[in-house]
Design a protein around this motif. Structure first.
Motif, PDB file in Angstrom:
ATOM      1  N   ALA A  55       0.853  -1.178   0.000  1.00  9.78           N
ATOM      2  CA  ALA A  55       0.000   0.000   0.000  1.00  9.78           C
ATOM      3  C   ALA A  55       0.893   1.232   0.000  1.00  9.78           C
ATOM      4  O   ALA A  55       2.089   1.155   0.316  1.00  9.78           O
ATOM      5  CB  ALA A  55      -0.910   0.004   1.233  1.00  9.78           C
ATOM      6  N   ALA A  56       0.309   2.372  -0.351  1.00  6.91           N
ATOM      7  CA  ALA A  56       1.116   3.581  -0.502  1.00  6.91           C
ATOM      8  C   ALA A  56       1.843   3.961   0.781  1.00  6.91           C
ATOM      9  O   ALA A  56       2.998   4.390   0.746  1.00  6.91           O
ATOM     10  CB  ALA A  56       0.235   4.734  -0.973  1.00  6.91           C
ATOM     11  N   LEU A  57       1.197   3.796   1.924  1.00  7.22           N
ATOM     12  CA  LEU A  57       1.872   4.119   3.182  1.00  7.22           C
ATOM     13  C   LEU A  57       3.043   3.181   3.458  1.00  7.22           C
ATOM     14  O   LEU A  57       4.010   3.561   4.119  1.00  7.22           O
ATOM     15  CB  LEU A  57       0.891   4.092   4.354  1.00  7.22           C
ATOM     16  CG  LEU A  57       0.123   5.395   4.616  1.00  7.22           C
ATOM     17  CD1 LEU A  57      -0.888   5.205   5.738  1.00  7.22           C
ATOM     18  CD2 LEU A  57       1.070   6.546   4.941  1.00  7.22           C
ATOM     19  N   ASP A  58       2.974   1.949   2.948  1.00  5.01           N
ATOM     20  CA  ASP A  58       4.113   1.045   3.074  1.00  5.01           C
ATOM     21  C   ASP A  58       5.337   1.637   2.382  1.00  5.01           C
ATOM     22  O   ASP A  58       6.463   1.559   2.877  1.00  5.01           O
ATOM     23  CB  ASP A  58       3.803  -0.319   2.452  1.00  5.01           C
ATOM     24  CG  ASP A  58       2.644  -1.032   3.128  1.00  5.01           C
ATOM     25  OD1 ASP A  58       2.419  -0.780   4.325  1.00  5.01           O
ATOM     26  OD2 ASP A  58       1.975  -1.837   2.454  1.00  5.01           O
ATOM     27  N   VAL A  59       5.095   2.214   1.205  1.00  4.83           N
ATOM     28  CA  VAL A  59       6.190   2.826   0.450  1.00  4.83           C
ATOM     29  C   VAL A  59       6.753   4.013   1.223  1.00  4.83           C
ATOM     30  O   VAL A  59       7.979   4.161   1.377  1.00  4.83           O
ATOM     31  CB  VAL A  59       5.706   3.267  -0.944  1.00  4.83           C
ATOM     32  CG1 VAL A  59       6.831   3.952  -1.714  1.00  4.83           C
ATOM     33  CG2 VAL A  59       5.175   2.067  -1.728  1.00  4.83           C
ATOM     34  N   ALA A  60       5.855   4.871   1.725  1.00  2.00           N
ATOM     35  CA  ALA A  60       6.303   6.042   2.485  1.00  2.00           C
ATOM     36  C   ALA A  60       7.139   5.629   3.689  1.00  2.00           C
ATOM     37  O   ALA A  60       8.186   6.223   3.977  1.00  2.00           O
ATOM     38  CB  ALA A  60       5.091   6.866   2.922  1.00  2.00           C
ATOM     39  N   GLU A  61       6.704   4.603   4.394  1.00  5.82           N
ATOM     40  CA  GLU A  61       7.428   4.162   5.587  1.00  5.82           C
ATOM     41  C   GLU A  61       8.772   3.539   5.239  1.00  5.82           C
ATOM     42  O   GLU A  61       9.721   3.592   6.032  1.00  5.82           O
ATOM     43  CB  GLU A  61       6.567   3.168   6.367  1.00  5.82           C
ATOM     44  CG  GLU A  61       5.337   3.806   7.009  1.00  5.82           C
ATOM     45  CD  GLU A  61       4.365   2.775   7.565  1.00  5.82           C
ATOM     46  OE1 GLU A  61       4.575   1.574   7.300  1.00  5.82           O
ATOM     47  OE2 GLU A  61       3.416   3.183   8.236  1.00  5.82           O
ATOM     48  N   ALA A  62       8.873   2.931   4.055  1.00  2.00           N
ATOM     49  CA  ALA A  62      10.111   2.263   3.658  1.00  2.00           C
ATOM     50  C   ALA A  62      11.204   3.229   3.241  1.00  2.00           C
ATOM     51  O   ALA A  62      12.391   2.847   3.165  1.00  2.00           O
ATOM     52  CB  ALA A  62       9.837   1.289   2.510  1.00  2.00           C
TER      53      ALA A  62
END
Length: 287
Positions: A270-277
């Protein structure tokens, strides 16, 4: 036109600003954010999260109550009052046909304030209509980075009186992106499986690869947040040499691609996964 250059982790590392013992939240860069809306509030949350994880001294969010409240719930350190900024991120999650008077005023203030601007989604028509009419020179226009996907680039071209079919743009993305970049005096980041970063002088950079799982809602908002953070933390360098803005944008694309790979190691993301990574990707580059 010359073949697009490839961008490497070593290239991107040059644009990651690392704080020292004398740094404070202002010297590290303040990113002003005008994104999200009552209809699409999540774009604000995703973009702000990505900016924070990339590394910035402060995010100053200005927008409607609903996205502002969601941003604060996710990131209570965000400031929601007006004040000084070093760069702007605008337009993500905003419908250009349904802007309120306040939203329109905030977008115009960002575009005409003199700071570098990352313009996404709902602000792109404004950029196409007005960037070349701004009351300062060509070097100043280089302070805008536009981040369209193919359909949005087609809309920008129509606004410039040169309509093009989406299929034609996909077949020759660099030429069409270069046309818009040159005519508006801006840096264009044309998003796709291979993302093309094109400067007004025709210099082009290509960043390919990345997990196909990145093709999901909100990942473009994360990309805009990453680029916005890098522009804010490198604002002094950009103002001294606007020609480096394409390099900053390309570095943001590379971080986004690597974060997508990191987030997709176990499957769908999900997009927040990308942001957190992004935090881990930045740490890895610096090591």
């Amino acid at each position: 036109m010359a073949e697009p250059r490839l961008w490497t982790p070593a290239d991107a590392r040059e644009w990651i600003a690392v704080p020292d013992a004398e740094s404070d939240k202002y010297s590290r860069g303040v990113l002003g954010v005008v994104t999200g809306s009552d209809r699409y509030p999540g774009a604000a949350v995703i973009g702000v999260e990505a900016a924070i994880r990339t590394g910035v001294g402060m995010v100053r969010y200005l927008g409607a109550d609903r996205p502002a409240n969601l941003v604060l719930q996710r990131r209570p350190e965000i400031v929601t009052a007006e004040g000084r900024v070093q760069a702007w991120l605008i337009g993500s999650g905003m419908d250009p046909g349904k802007l309120t008077r306040e939203e329109s005023s905030l977008l115009d203030a960002a575009l005409h304030g003199g700071e570098p601007v990352v313009a996404d989604a709902g602000s792109l028509r404004r950029v196409a209509a007005g960037a070349h009419q701004r009351a300062f020179g060509v070097d100043e226009s280089w302070r805008i980075v536009a981040t369209p996907h193919v359909g949005e680039l087609a809309t920008m071209l129509s606004g410039l009186g040169s309509p093009a079919e989406v299929g034609a743009i996909r077949a020759d993305p660099v030429s069409y992106a270069a046309d818009v970049a040159a005519r508006l005096g801006i840096v264009v980041v044309l998003k796709g499986g291979t993302t093309h970063v094109v400067a007004p002088d025709g210099d082009a950079i290509a960043i390919s690869g990345g997990s196909p799982w990145l093709a999901t809602a909100g990942t473009g908002d994360a990309l805009a947040g990453i680029i916005g953070a890098l522009v804010a933390t490198n604002a002094e360098r950009v103002l001294a040499d606007p020609g480096c803005l394409a390099s900053v944008a390309a570095s943001g694309v590379l971080l986004h691609t690597a974060a997508g790979d990191a987030a997709a190691t176990e499957g769908p993301l999900a997009a927040l996964d990308v942001a957190e990574a992004v935090r881990g990707v930045v740490g890895g580059l610096l090591r």
